[in-house]
Design a protein around this motif. Structure first.
Motif, PDB file in Angstrom:
ATOM      1  N   SER A  86       0.831  -1.207   0.000  1.00 16.51           N
ATOM      2  CA  SER A  86       0.000   0.000   0.000  1.00 16.51           C
ATOM      3  C   SER A  86       0.864   1.256   0.000  1.00 16.51           C
ATOM      4  O   SER A  86       0.439   2.313  -0.463  1.00 16.51           O
ATOM      5  CB  SER A  86      -0.916   0.006   1.226  1.00 16.51           C
ATOM      6  N   GLU A  87       2.090   1.145   0.509  1.00 15.04           N
ATOM      7  CA  GLU A  87       2.981   2.305   0.502  1.00 15.04           C
ATOM      8  C   GLU A  87       3.549   2.559  -0.883  1.00 15.04           C
ATOM      9  O   GLU A  87       3.895   3.685  -1.236  1.00 15.04           O
ATOM     10  CB  GLU A  87       4.152   2.077   1.474  1.00 15.04           C
ATOM     11  N   LYS A  88       3.681   1.480  -1.640  1.00 14.81           N
ATOM     12  CA  LYS A  88       4.313   1.601  -2.956  1.00 14.81           C
ATOM     13  C   LYS A  88       3.308   1.935  -4.051  1.00 14.81           C
ATOM     14  O   LYS A  88       3.652   2.561  -5.043  1.00 14.81           O
ATOM     15  CB  LYS A  88       5.017   0.286  -3.311  1.00 14.81           C
ATOM     16  N   GLU A  89       2.063   1.512  -3.862  1.00 18.59           N
ATOM     17  CA  GLU A  89       1.081   1.603  -4.933  1.00 18.59           C
ATOM     18  C   GLU A  89       0.965   3.022  -5.476  1.00 18.59           C
ATOM     19  O   GLU A  89       1.003   3.247  -6.680  1.00 18.59           O
ATOM     20  CB  GLU A  89      -0.274   1.106  -4.419  1.00 18.59           C
ATOM     21  N   GLU A  90       0.815   3.988  -4.589  1.00 22.39           N
ATOM     22  CA  GLU A  90       0.711   5.374  -5.032  1.00 22.39           C
ATOM     23  C   GLU A  90       1.824   6.219  -4.409  1.00 22.39           C
ATOM     24  O   GLU A  90       1.657   7.414  -4.188  1.00 22.39           O
ATOM     25  CB  GLU A  90      -0.666   5.946  -4.653  1.00 22.39           C
ATOM     26  N   ALA A  91       2.947   5.584  -4.092  1.00 23.17           N
ATOM     27  CA  ALA A  91       4.110   6.278  -3.516  1.00 23.17           C
ATOM     28  C   ALA A  91       3.755   6.986  -2.205  1.00 23.17           C
ATOM     29  O   ALA A  91       4.304   8.040  -1.894  1.00 23.17           O
ATOM     30  CB  ALA A  91       4.710   7.261  -4.502  1.00 23.17           C
ATOM     31  N   ALA A  92       2.866   6.378  -1.419  1.00 25.66           N
ATOM     32  CA  ALA A  92       2.459   7.012  -0.166  1.00 25.66           C
ATOM     33  C   ALA A  92       3.629   7.146   0.805  1.00 25.66           C
ATOM     34  O   ALA A  92       3.662   8.057   1.631  1.00 25.66           O
ATOM     35  CB  ALA A  92       1.341   6.200   0.486  1.00 25.66           C
ATOM     36  N   LEU A  93       4.614   6.247   0.670  1.00 24.78           N
ATOM     37  CA  LEU A  93       5.771   6.303   1.562  1.00 24.78           C
ATOM     38  C   LEU A  93       6.508   7.637   1.406  1.00 24.78           C
ATOM     39  O   LEU A  93       7.001   8.204   2.372  1.00 24.78           O
ATOM     40  CB  LEU A  93       6.705   5.129   1.254  1.00 24.78           C
ATOM     41  N   GLU A  94       6.565   8.135   0.163  1.00 30.54           N
ATOM     42  CA  GLU A  94       7.216   9.436  -0.048  1.00 30.54           C
ATOM     43  C   GLU A  94       6.475  10.530   0.689  1.00 30.54           C
ATOM     44  O   GLU A  94       7.083  11.453   1.226  1.00 30.54           O
ATOM     45  CB  GLU A  94       7.243   9.764  -1.547  1.00 30.54           C
ATOM     46  N   GLY A  95       5.163  10.415   0.701  1.00 31.34           N
ATOM     47  CA  GLY A  95       4.379  11.386   1.442  1.00 31.34           C
ATOM     48  C   GLY A  95       4.747  11.388   2.911  1.00 31.34           C
ATOM     49  O   GLY A  95       4.856  12.443   3.536  1.00 31.34           O
ATOM     50  N   ILE A  96       4.958  10.193   3.464  1.00 29.87           N
ATOM     51  CA  ILE A  96       5.347  10.106   4.875  1.00 29.87           C
ATOM     52  C   ILE A  96       6.750  10.674   5.079  1.00 29.87           C
ATOM     53  O   ILE A  96       7.025  11.368   6.055  1.00 29.87           O
ATOM     54  CB  ILE A  96       5.271   8.647   5.356  1.00 29.87           C
TER      55      ILE A  96
END
Lengths: 239, 61, 249, 246
Positions: A86-96
């Motif tokens: 889920s972190e990779k799907e829409e690059a949410a990890l970058e947001g964090i």
């Protein structure tokens, strides 16, 4: 527009928000829990087939500790592999990563959520294991003490697994790669917790001694490896 | 041979092939690595020479 | 809107970005090489260049996602190497990837972000932002079901949560339908007052029209940095074609 | 072109000296070194004026190389960890290269250790494999070193590849002693034979062991330096190619 006030939250509060996000996601879709649960059930079926030709007098208790941990390791691999999708799907990890926070909180929250999911799956699959394999034999009365190595082992798996899963989430062929990195690293822990689990299930004379030693070693492994993972996580997460 | 001596040396003959193979294997593994290294070096040097030649031609032309 | 992240009154923020000899390299590969420029406050910078020219790397360095390996960069008066956390609370990034969790609803995504930044009264802030991007009606729907344009609007709302003083945009238009482009245009028009914007663009016309400043990168180096008013779009196109090549136009 | 450092000229010497020393150790191991005592016998004989009433163990000769090789592989892995940490701190790719080559050396010597160890064990214990602490540790070590290279291949971005490999290198190096410790303290239930390593070697045996020890360490160092030079040349070549394409 309304007045906007921003107060930098404490690390603990941010940890709670991150963990809450993980749990909310999982309990919304239940993807990880369902797949891990079904997988655990199927591994039990395979155990059934594997043991179907064992002789009458065969003592299942001797191998039950090992079987339980085989079940846990394989199931946890499945969960760990998914934990970053889920972190990779829409690059949410970058947001964090763009948020003002201590980045080791990411490790802490992911490891905690992975541990929670793993414990939940164990809570379902281990009674099933008992139901399928141990009802005809009689485990030693100390068998409930197995919950201790189960907890210590799961903590180690979730901690080291989270670091390695972060690494492989950026790699090609990540499913096999995680297993390849994870299993050798987790081996010493596995050796210790299998010993601790088996000894309380089987019972015997030197129960306390073996149990305490194995558990202490597993705990030592957890401390060293978790500290190391915590320390190295910053390098893995930021580029 | 003297039966006593043969008893004393009993394991030597049996172990000999294992010892020989063990040493042979160790040296072979090392040799394979060195060979890989040498071939790789040869290849790189060859490409390097070709590249320098090309560079020289370019500067001329 | 006020921001209680206190700024000492004696620090005068004359420059939004100040880059001096900025480099990002790994071994002999140089993604950015000696990049220097100064961007004043209240500016809209458009960055152009081919794929692999270093646009995204520059944006990642400026937004603290990547550490520079050489030079000195100050964004909003804060050194990206020394005070990344302080800087992070004052910037936002909108990229072509939404940075949202598809299984959470629009509101949950924004609430999560608001709480992480420490927004007081996060619910009010989220409602306000949902209104701004005109998606109040869909607030309880998971983002997975949204169209590309709607997702991008939530992504914009997400970036605006802490009311950043500087907003980075990494090809925000890619994959948007004309209607979504229109909404994004309108949003950018509204946002640019009182904020600094830095945008990577593939579209020369679009990027040129919005900008106050232009930056062209080629092979990690600055090929051009200028105020937009110094050039008209024709001579800029000409320059771009001559210095960088025909691609990307 | 990079300058030739003192280490590069040392590499030749190290390799030569290492080959000489290890050959000497090898020869001595089979000539002057006495054989280790095996099972006691009821009978005896005089061999070279010595009263002998036990079996002589020839298989122990494997250890004159096996042990140095095993120690070398551990040292190589230690260097992997050291260079990995330096890389993580400095982010300079030259330390990544060093860590990678140290791991290659570790792989070669781990394989040598495994091969010789398994042959000894096949003769002495009659099995090719048993989950004995040292064997298990080496098996885990082999897997980790192989995983290190597979991880490298699975990552495309050079900086990320170097960083992740360094992180895994550190974990693997820490895990190896832990693995040995845990498998040693908690033995498996069916433990076949206790190791017959005699403490306090007589000088006749110690000398060849030390000779091979230093010899093999030097060979490893020499090979490491050559590989480093070769890989640097290759990197220069890649750079040149990239420059020509521009």
């Amino acid at each position: 527009m309304a007045e906007l006030t921003i107060v930098r939250p404490s690390a603990f509060k941010q940890f709670r928000v991150l963990l809450g996000k993980e749990l909310r996601q999982e309990f919304r879709t239940r993807e990880m829990l369902t797949s891990m649960g079904i997988y655990a059930l199927l591994v039990l079926v395979i155990f059934g087939a594997a043991l179907s030709q064992a002789a009458q007098g065969f003592d299942i208790l001797q191998v039950s500790g090992g079987l339980i941990w085989a079940l846990i390791v394989f199931t946890s691999l499945l969960g760990l592999n998914r934990s970053f999708s889920s972190e990779k799907e829409e690059a949410a990890l970058e947001g964090i990563l763009l948020m003002p926070m201590d980045r080791s909180l990411i490790f802490l929250s992911k490891a905690t959520s992975n541990l929670i999911f793993l414990l939940l799956v164990e809570l379902i699959s281990l009674p099933l294991f008992y139901f399928f394999f141990l009802t005809i034999s009689s485990p030693a009365p100390s068998f409930w003490m197995a919950s201790l190595p189960l907890l210590v082992g799961s903590i180690g798996i979730a901690g080291v697994g989270t670091l390695l899963a972060t690494i492989t989430s950026n790699a090609r062929g990540k499913d096999v790669l995680l297993a390849l990195l994870f299993i050798p690293i987790i081996y010493p822990l596995l050796h210790a917790v299998v010993a601790a689990t088996t000894v309380v299930v089987v019972g015997g004379d030197n129960l306390v001694g073996t149990f305490a030693t194995s558990l202490a070693l597993a705990g030592g492994y957890d401390v060293v490896m978790l500290a190391l993972s915590w320390f190295l996580y910053e390098f893995v997460i930021s580029n | 041979m003297d039966p006593i001596l043969s008893e004393i040396y009993q394991t030597v003959l049996g172990a000999a092939p294992y010892v020989i193979i063990a040493y042979a294997l160790m040296w072979m593994i090392l040799l394979v690595y060195v060979l890989i290294m040498v071939f790789s070096l040869k290849k790189t040097e060859k490409q390097m020479a070709a590249l320098t030649e090309e560079l020289r031609l370019r500067q001329k032309g | 809107m006020t921001d209680t992240v206190a700024i000492a009154p004696d620090i005068h923020l004359a420059l939004a970005i100040q880059a001096e000899g900025l480099g990002k390299s790994f071994g002999s590969r140089k993604a950015l090489d000696n990049v220097s420029f100064e961007l004043p406050e209240q500016a809209f910078l458009s960055i152009f260049g081919h794929n692999g020219a270093g646009k995204t790397t520059l944006l990642r360095v400026l937004s603290t996602l990547a550490r520079p390996s050489a030079g000195k960069v100050e964004v909003l008066g804060l050194d990206v190497r020394e005070k990344p956390e302080e800087l992070r609370s004052r910037i936002g990034l909108i990229s072509h990837r939404s940075m949202l969790y598809p299984d959470l609803t629009a509101e949950e995504n924004l609430l999560f972000t608001a709480r992480m930044y420490g927004v007081q009264n996060p619910k009010a802030r989220v409602s306000e932002l949902l209104e701004l991007v005109e998606l109040t009606a869909r607030r309880h729907d998971p983002v997975r079901g949204f169209s590309r344009g709607m997702t991008q609007r939530i992504a914009i709302a997400r970036a605006l949560v802490p009311d950043p003083a500087l907003l980075f945009l990494d090809e925000p238009y890619s994959g948007l339908d004309p209607h979504a482009v229109e909404i994004l245009d309108r949003l950018l028009e509204r946002l640019r007052f009182g904020k600094n914007l830095v945008m990577i663009s593939h579209d020369l016309n679009h990027g040129f029209a919005l900008a106050t400043h232009l930056l062209v990168l080629a092979q990690g180096k600055v090929a051009l940095f200028t105020e937009r008013d110094e050039l008209d779009v024709r001579s800029f196109r000409e320059f771009y074609r001559n210095s960088v090549g025909a691609g990307g136009i | 072109m990079r300058e030739r450092t003192i280490f590069d000229s040392l590499a030749w010497m190290a390799l030569l000296l290492g080959a000489l020393l290890s050959t000497a150790g090898f020869v001595l191991a089979f000539t002057t070194a006495p054989m280790v005592k095996g099972v006691d016998l009821q009978v005896f004989a005089q061999i070279g004026g010595v009263h002998v009433d036990y079996q002589l163990l020839f298989s122990q000769k494997i250890f004159y190389f096996h042990m140095p090789v095993a120690i070398t592989s551990f040292i190589a892995l230690l260097f992997t960890a050291i260079y990995s940490i330096i890389f993580l701190v400095k982010k300079d790719p030259k330390y990544d290269l060093r860590a990678r080559i140290a791991t290659e050396i570790a792989l070669v010597f781990v394989l040598m250790t495994m091969a010789s160890g398994m042959l000894w064990e096949r003769y002495e214990w009659g099995v090719w494999w048993t989950w004995e602490p040292r064997l298990t540790t080496y098996f885990i070590l082999t897997l980790m070193v192989i995983a290190y290279f597979i991880l490298r291949r699975a990552l495309d971005d050079p900086e990320r590849r170097a960083t992740y490999a360094a992180v895994f290198g550190v974990i693997a190096a820490v895990n190896a002693p832990i693995s040995f410790l845990i498998t040693r303290i908690i033995p498996t239930r069916t433990h076949p034979v206790i190791f017959r390593t005699d403490s306090g070697l007589p000088p006749d045996m110690l000398l060849p062991l030390l000779l091979s020890m230093f010899g093999i360490l030097m060979v490893a160092f020499g090979i490491y330096r050559f590989r480093l030079r070769e890989q640097r040349l290759r990197l220069q070549l890649e750079d040149l190619k990239a420059q020509l394409e521009d």
